[in-house]
Design an enzyme around this catalytic site. Structure first.
Site, PDB file in Angstrom:
ATOM      1  N   HIS A 203      -9.580  48.900  -5.321  1.00  0.00           N
ATOM      2  CA  HIS A 203     -10.933  48.351  -5.199  1.00  0.00           C
ATOM      3  C   HIS A 203     -11.975  49.446  -4.999  1.00  0.00           C
ATOM      4  O   HIS A 203     -13.093  49.346  -5.508  1.00  0.00           O
ATOM      5  CB  HIS A 203     -11.006  47.334  -4.054  1.00  0.00           C
ATOM      6  CG  HIS A 203     -12.260  46.532  -4.110  1.00  0.00           C
ATOM      7  ND1 HIS A 203     -12.445  45.523  -5.027  1.00  0.00           N
ATOM      8  CD2 HIS A 203     -13.422  46.641  -3.433  1.00  0.00           C
ATOM      9  CE1 HIS A 203     -13.649  45.035  -4.879  1.00  0.00           C
ATOM     10  NE2 HIS A 203     -14.269  45.698  -3.922  1.00  0.00           N
ATOM     11  N   GLU A 448      -3.874  36.697 -16.138  1.00  0.00           N
ATOM     12  CA  GLU A 448      -3.522  37.883 -15.357  1.00  0.00           C
ATOM     13  C   GLU A 448      -2.022  38.015 -15.155  1.00  0.00           C
ATOM     14  O   GLU A 448      -1.558  39.063 -14.704  1.00  0.00           O
ATOM     15  CB  GLU A 448      -4.183  37.814 -13.973  1.00  0.00           C
ATOM     16  CG  GLU A 448      -5.684  37.644 -14.005  1.00  0.00           C
ATOM     17  CD  GLU A 448      -6.241  37.389 -12.621  1.00  0.00           C
ATOM     18  OE1 GLU A 448      -6.701  38.370 -12.003  1.00  0.00           O
ATOM     19  OE2 GLU A 448      -6.209  36.237 -12.168  1.00  0.00           O
ATOM     20  N   ASP A 472      -4.802  43.065 -13.147  1.00  0.00           N
ATOM     21  CA  ASP A 472      -3.596  42.395 -12.654  1.00  0.00           C
ATOM     22  C   ASP A 472      -2.570  42.192 -13.762  1.00  0.00           C
ATOM     23  O   ASP A 472      -1.364  42.214 -13.504  1.00  0.00           O
ATOM     24  CB  ASP A 472      -3.949  41.053 -12.009  1.00  0.00           C
ATOM     25  CG  ASP A 472      -4.320  41.200 -10.543  1.00  0.00           C
ATOM     26  OD1 ASP A 472      -3.862  42.175  -9.918  1.00  0.00           O
ATOM     27  OD2 ASP A 472      -5.074  40.365 -10.026  1.00  0.00           O
ATOM     28  N   CYS A 519     -12.403  40.769 -18.836  1.00  0.00           N
ATOM     29  CA  CYS A 519     -13.264  41.084 -17.698  1.00  0.00           C
ATOM     30  C   CYS A 519     -12.655  42.126 -16.780  1.00  0.00           C
ATOM     31  O   CYS A 519     -13.214  42.438 -15.732  1.00  0.00           O
ATOM     32  CB  CYS A 519     -13.599  39.826 -16.900  1.00  0.00           C
ATOM     33  SG  CYS A 519     -12.170  39.046 -16.123  1.00  0.00           S
TER      34      CYS A 519
END
Length: 589
Positions: A203, A448, A472, A519
């Site tokens: 992240h 994902e 993912d 995305c």
């Protein structure tokens, strides 16, 4: 003496500034800047915490039984002495008054300074007193945490309002940065990030790219080798942190920094140019955002909508108090209205793995042996029907103010799709009963999990569109924890299996007449733009800061020509090499 520390390059560019260390702690520490007007109040918080801890220690001394060893009383005396030592308290006040850190951050910063001094002491007894210092600071942090929860008027610092005037630029150095802290830091003064842990899609890396600032992760010992206020250089292109650079090295990197600024200014001129390939294919460039305040940046970057609004960040850094339906509605409505009629895709809460809540209810991830494979994303939402219903109603109510699409994360089973449809129908019935206006929303699934890609036709019967979350998808396809630097070198978006799953998903969605977008991080990586175009992708969603560079690649691309080369790339055992050769040949023409 100058040293170089190597890590993983995750966000390009050069940052030069003084190091700000965020120390690891057994206690969660809030990190934010305060306004100048809040300095006295924050110092008062520090003083109250010191007095509270002093009272606790004195009370403990009085409760020590007579038969207890005298060293126990002596130890409490040492803690009292450390508590009132000016090297701890006065220096902490200085961090507050000069740097405008909140009290908890100031305390942990000073602990970092003193701990290093203890480590360098030759006397074994004195060196071991570092543990006592850490215990005293931990008591102080816990006391301030209690007072912050009890006092609604405690300073609510804002990273966005700090005015540094002519002060030196700052870079953040930490063992790791929690997602909630990254959101706090997002509009801060920091010009770069360095962490000991993490991978290319951790992240910290994702947010650094969204902020378009240099970052290096996975340095392992970076936060231990850098001291508070050291001059450092972050080379986000090569993944290098340079500590205490020589004047010659500093000047070289300042030149590179100016070159990067000129390149960004040149790309900025493309923001209002239509995104159309050389052979006339219109490409939709959307923005990924995390907070309502991010919407203006998406419009300024030339996004034609929001392809991913990560709603979980409304739920984080709140001490476990989840936002209710009304608060969520106001946030979603703010995004929809800020986009001025452009479409907004809101993803339902994607909690778990690297994005845990402070306290997650009875289904907490704290006790899961592997959170990435546990109760996360749509699994968690379906396990919390009251919370999920409130979120669905809030999103539906926001749809009355503009075009809204609803995106469900980590779908893997047709039964999950059915349960989501049922929950959505109940939410609509509840709003009808209350007389609340809403519009019909399109329902989409994030692809994902490899299982979802492999049974896509079954899922498409339940969904109006799909969005591929490449981060993912890569993680689960290759069985790689993308936040673990020990295996991050195996996280490979060029892996043939990954590319074939993406190509198959795009082709099947188009064959069924369903919209499809990407995305994940691949959408914002220029290295994959031509390949995704060749696969038939016409909708990319990325951080606003990445839109200009992707648009530049699109404007120079010929989709029909690219598609003729796609099979040989997908069939090659080294797709990245094949793609590079193919692009060189295309450029040569």
């Amino acid at each position: 003496m100058s040293i170089q520390i190597f890590g993983l390059p995750v966000s390009r560019g050069v940052a030069i500034g003084r190091a700000v260390l965020v120390a690891s702690s057994r206690v969660d520490v809030a990190h934010y800047f305060i306004d100048a007007s809040q300095v006295e109040a924050e110092v008062a918080r520090l003083r109250r915490a010191r007095d509270e801890v002093a009272a606790e220690l004195i009370a403990l001394k009085q409760e020590v039984p007579e038969e207890a060893h005298a060293e126990l009383v002596a130890l409490l005396d040492v803690h009292l002495m450390l508590l009132h030592d000016e090297m701890l308290t006065d220096a902490t006040k200085q961090w507050i008054s000069e740097r405008h850190y909140n009290a908890e951050w100031a305390m942990s910063a000073q602990l970092e300074v003193l701990a290093r001094q203890f480590d360098e002491m030759e006397d074994d007894y004195l060196r071991e007193r570092k543990a006592d210092l850490e215990q005293v600071v931990e008591r102080m942090l816990k006391a301030m945490s209690r007072s912050a929860r009890e006092d609604d008027d405690a300073p609510a610092g804002s990273l966005g309002t700090r005015d540094f005037g002519g002060e030196d630029p700052l870079v953040l150095v930490a063992n790791d940065i929690a997602p909630a802290d990254m959101i706090q830091f997002k509009r801060s003064v920091f010009t770069g990030f360095v962490t000991d842990v993490g991978g290319r899609t951790s992240h910290t890396a994702i947010v650094a790219r969204s902020m378009d600032i240099p970052a290096v992760v996975g340095t392992r010992e970076g936060s231990r080798l850098v001291r508070q206020d050291d001059w450092v250089i972050i080379d986000g292109d090569e993944g290098v942190l340079i500590v205490d650079p020589s004047p010659i090295v500093l000047e070289e990197y300042r030149f590179r920094q100016r070159q990067g600024e000129l390149e960004r200014a040149r790309l900025d001129r493309l923001r209002h140019k239509p995104s159309v390939t050389l052979d006339g294919v219109n490409i939709e460039l959307l923005a990924n955002i995390e907070l309502p305040a991010d919407a203006p940046a998406a419009i300024a970057a030339g996004a034609v909508g929001v392809g991913l609004f990560r709603s979980e960040f409304l739920f984080m850094n709140r001490g476990g108090h989840l936002p209710d339906e009304e608060e969520q509605y106001r946030a979603y409505r703010a995004v929809v209205e800020a986009m001025n009629g452009l479409p907004v895709t809101i993803r339902t809460i994607d909690i778990g793995a690297d994005k845990p809540l402070d306290r997650m209810s009875a289904h907490s991830t704290e006790h899961q042996t592997n959170p990435a494979l546990g109760l996360r994303a749509i699994r968690w939402s379906l396990a919390e029907p009251e919370m999920f219903g409130a979120q669905l109603r809030a999103i539906l109510r926001a749809s009355a103010h503009g075009k809204v699409r609803l995106l469900i994360p980590m779908v893997a089973h047709p039964q999950e799709a059915q349960r989501v449809r049922e929950a959505l129908a109940i939410a609509c019935q509840q709003l009808d009963a209350q007389g609340q206006p809403y519009s019909q929303v399109e329902l989409g699934a994030m692809i994902e999990v490899p299982a979802a890609a492999l049974i896509l036709p079954s899922l498409l019967r339940h969904f109006d569109f799909v969005s591929i979350g490449t981060n993912d998808l890569i993680q689960y396809t290759l069985a790689i924890d993308r936040a673990d630097e020990a295996v991050s070198h195996l996280f490979d978006p060029w892996h043939p299996a990954v590319l074939q799953l993406i190509a198959s998903t795009i082709a099947q969605a188009r064959a069924h007449g369903k919209a499809v977008s990407v995305c994940g991080e691949m959408a914002g990586d220029p290295a994959f733009t031509e390949l995704l175009l060749a696969m038939g992708l016409t909708s990319f969603s990325m951080h606003p800061a990445q839109i200009a560079s992707i648009k530049q690649r699109i404007l120079r691309a010929d989709v029909r020509s690219l598609q003729t080369r796609l099979p040989q790339v997908l069939e090659h055992e080294a797709p990245q090499e094949a793609c590079a050769q193919w692009l060189v040949m295309s450029t040569a023409r």
